[in-house]
Each structure stands twice: as C-alpha cells, then as structure tokens.
Design an enzyme around this catalytic site. Structure first.
Site, PDB file in Angstrom:
ATOM      1  N   GLY A 126      -0.536  -6.396  -3.682  1.00  0.00           N
ATOM      2  CA  GLY A 126       0.376  -6.376  -4.818  1.00  0.00           C
ATOM      3  C   GLY A 126       0.808  -5.094  -5.347  1.00  0.00           C
ATOM      4  O   GLY A 126       0.875  -4.257  -4.630  1.00  0.00           O
TER       5      GLY A 126
ATOM      6  N   HIS B 101      -3.417  -5.583  10.274  1.00  0.00           N
ATOM      7  CA  HIS B 101      -2.909  -5.561   9.127  1.00  0.00           C
ATOM      8  C   HIS B 101      -1.751  -6.872   9.319  1.00  0.00           C
ATOM      9  O   HIS B 101      -0.653  -6.419   9.519  1.00  0.00           O
ATOM     10  CB  HIS B 101      -2.100  -4.258   8.429  1.00  0.00           C
TER      11      HIS B 101
ATOM     12  N   GLU C 124       1.987   2.914  -0.097  1.00  0.00           N
ATOM     13  CA  GLU C 124       3.174   2.262   0.296  1.00  0.00           C
ATOM     14  C   GLU C 124       4.338   2.411  -0.642  1.00  0.00           C
ATOM     15  O   GLU C 124       5.229   3.291  -0.533  1.00  0.00           O
ATOM     16  CB  GLU C 124       2.949   0.904   0.555  1.00  0.00           C
TER      17      GLU C 124
END
Length: 371
Positions: A178, A17, A208
C-alpha cells in the site's frame, strides 16, 4: 550478441514479487465479470488488456488504482479465486519460472462472503491445480503464497496470524503493501514482532514510493527479511564524476547483510520510481553486487513477464546467461522456502538449465563461425 526472448524464455527463472490480483488473463477478467454482472471498461479481452496497460502508463494514480478495482471485483468467489490462482501458475510455468512466491491481500476478497481462511484455501487449491497442469505439460514449478496486509488498514495482526496458521499449507511468508507515504511500516510493529516470535518470514514493500526512511524502518525497526522494491536505496549511493562509488551507511548495511531487493523494473517506471530501464538503479546495484532479484510485480498492468523483464535488462545492460543465472540464484537463495528445497532447485534445476543453454549457445556460435 544480445540474448533473444526465445533463449531467455527457456532459462529457469525465479520470481519473488508477483501480485495475484495484478496478473489475471484479460479473457478471464471478461468471463468472470460477466458471471457476476460487473461492468468493465471493455468486454473485449484484447481491448481490455490494452486498457489495463494504458491506465497503468497514464501517470494517474487514480486510474492506476482503478485497474485493481476490476481484478479484485472478479475475485470474490472461491471458484473464481482458485481459477485465477491456477492460471497464474500455468502462465508462470509457461514463461520458464521454476519457483514463485505470489502475494495477495486476503482481506480484499471477502465481499462474496468468504472468510480469510477460505480465501487462503482457495488460492492453495488453485496453485495445486496449476502445478499439476504445468507438470502434465512437462513444466515443473513450485509456487507458494505470501499473505499481504494493507498499510492503511488495521488487519495486519490478523493477517500475520493467518500466515502463521497456514505456513505448512503453502504459505511461506507475510508482506505489507500500500501507499508508503503517511503509512510507515512501524504502524504495524505488533504484527512484525509476532512474526518474529513465531520464527516466520516476512517482506515489506519499502523504498518504492518513499525513500530511505522507509527502507531504514523496514529493516531496523521491523526486521524485514527482504525489501519489496527497495529501489530508493540508490539515494544512499554517490557516484563521483570519475566513476568512483561511495556507499552511505544504510546502503553499505543493505549490501553487507545481503538484504534481498525485490526489484520490478517495468513497474518502477510506471510508478515513477525510475525514468527508464537504461536509467534504472538495478544496473548500478547489480554492478555493485547487491542482492538483486528481478521480478514482475503486476504482469497484467505492466504487460510483462519474467522473460520480458530480463530481455529489457539484457538490451539495456548487455547481460548474458551468467548474469541471468546470478539473478535466479539470488532469488532462490532469498526465497522463503526451506533451505534444502532451495538448494535442490539451485543445484538440480537452475544451474543445470543454464549450463545446457550456455553449451547450446556456444555450439551455435561455433557453427556460425564455421559457416
């Protein structure tokens, strides 16, 4: 004795990531901005680097997003994109990374007249240049692309088709990113269904900025192979005063199914998903043996690297080389690279690398004891 940054820097590392537009060198931003006449907060590389970090730490979402306005602005030409991609590979290799999946949103790099395919090809060419440079410097690394679609936009099917088209040319998967709140992954269900029909891999930013519903939808409605961050799975885990742990149904499913969690500790603190490294859920999740991986997210904005991320975890939780090897093997097992390539990197690069470091450390400690 806590591992030093120097020891960790030599350890083989895997990152799943990492955002291409979040990892530029400040000096490169300055040079590329000057070429196109883009106004920056500072024309001095050192000052600009501090501005990126301070803006990301400010607690202001608007200021944080502004940082990406500047990096994306200088990545609108083929040569600029290829340069950024090549430097990304070199920087990761210099940090001891042996395999990386780097993501970016092709749709954000079209203002200079490039097509989506030309953007992917520019990154592909840049990664190849970076791999050759790293190899010439004695650092072998393999880097692949993840193509990201934006949750608030309507191009996810187009980007999914792009990922499938280029999957034999350095693209190993698809991602969606996003703002999570208000933009559930189910808005893009057609793209995920298409990827599944094409036997393509994909990860989803989930858990998140939003909680358990985001994780549940990513897994059960969309079929994600991995979770980008996934830190809020901690909300489905109860720790009693006596230290006993009870997993909820979703947390148990995630652990039982070995769903990879692409955790980014420093970034999670900046975005408020965790209060501190010491309080980051990665500690408990690692102890409970979830499929935890450690990642950088945005190296420029977080002023971080894999070495820094792992060193912070070692200081907070007392991790040693065996723990770092576990993180690296977890990530390599979870990568979208073909199985035989993953196995070769684990058996021929990662495990021998950690064995050598462990032997060196044991010898050094023995010598210290004799002194």
């Amino acid at each position: 004795m806590t591992l030093s940054q120097q020891e960790i820097a030599r350890a083989p590392k895997v990152v799943l990531h990492d955002h291409l537009d979040g990892g530029l060198r400040p000096a490169t931003v300055v040079e590329l901005a000057a070429e196109i006449g883009h106004q920056l907060p500072s024309a001095d590389a050192a000052s600009l680097g501090r501005w990126f970090q301070e803006s990301s730490d400010s607690g202001s979402l608007e200021r944080y997003l502004e940082t990406f306005d500047h990096t994306v602005a200088v990545m609108q030409q083929k040569d600029a994109i290829a340069r950024v991609a090549a430097e990304c590979v070199e920087d990761l290799a210099n940090d001891g990374v042996v395999y990386a999946e780097v993501r970016y949103a092709p749709e954000q790099h079209l203002e200079g007249g490039l097509t989506l395919g030309e953007v992917v090809e520019a990154v592909r060419d840049g990664f190849a240049i970076g791999e050759r440079r790293a190899g010439a410097a004695g650092r072998q690394i393999v880097v692949r692309q993840l193509l990201t679609a934006m949750r608030h936009a309507a191009r996810s099917m187009e980007i999914a088709e792009l990922a499938v088209h280029y999957r034999d040319q350095g693209v190993v998967g698809f991602d969606i990113a996003g703002a999570e709140a208000g933009y559930p992954p189910t808005r893009h269900i057609d793209a995920f269904e298409y990827l599944q029909r094409e036997n393509a891999h994909f990860t989803i930013h989930a858990g998140e900025g939003f909680g358990l519903p985001s994780i549940w939808q990513a897994l059960q409605w969309c079929g994600a192979d991995r979770l980008g961050h996934g830190v809020r799975i901690i909300d489905d885990i109860e720790v009693a005063p006596d230290g006993s742990v009870q997993l909820g149904r979703l947390a148990a499913y995630v652990r039982d199914k070995r769903v990879p969690l692409e955790m980014c500790p420093t970034s999670n603190i900046q975005t408020g998903a965790a209060k501190s490294i010491e309080e980051h859920p990665i500690g408990l999740l690692t102890r409970l043996r979830f499929r935890v991986t450690v990642n950088t997210d945005n190296r420029l904005m977080s002023d971080t690297s894999m070495t820094k991320e792992l060193h912070r975890l070692c200081e907070a939780f007392g991790y040693g080389l065996s723990d770092l090897q576990w993180f690296a093997v977890n990530a390599m097992k979870s990568a979208f690279l073909p199985f035989d390539r993953r196995l070769a990197l684990i058996n021929d690069v990662i495990k021998p690398g950690y064995s050598a470091l462990t032997a060196e450390r044991a010898f050094a400690q023995m010598q210290t004891g004799r002194a």
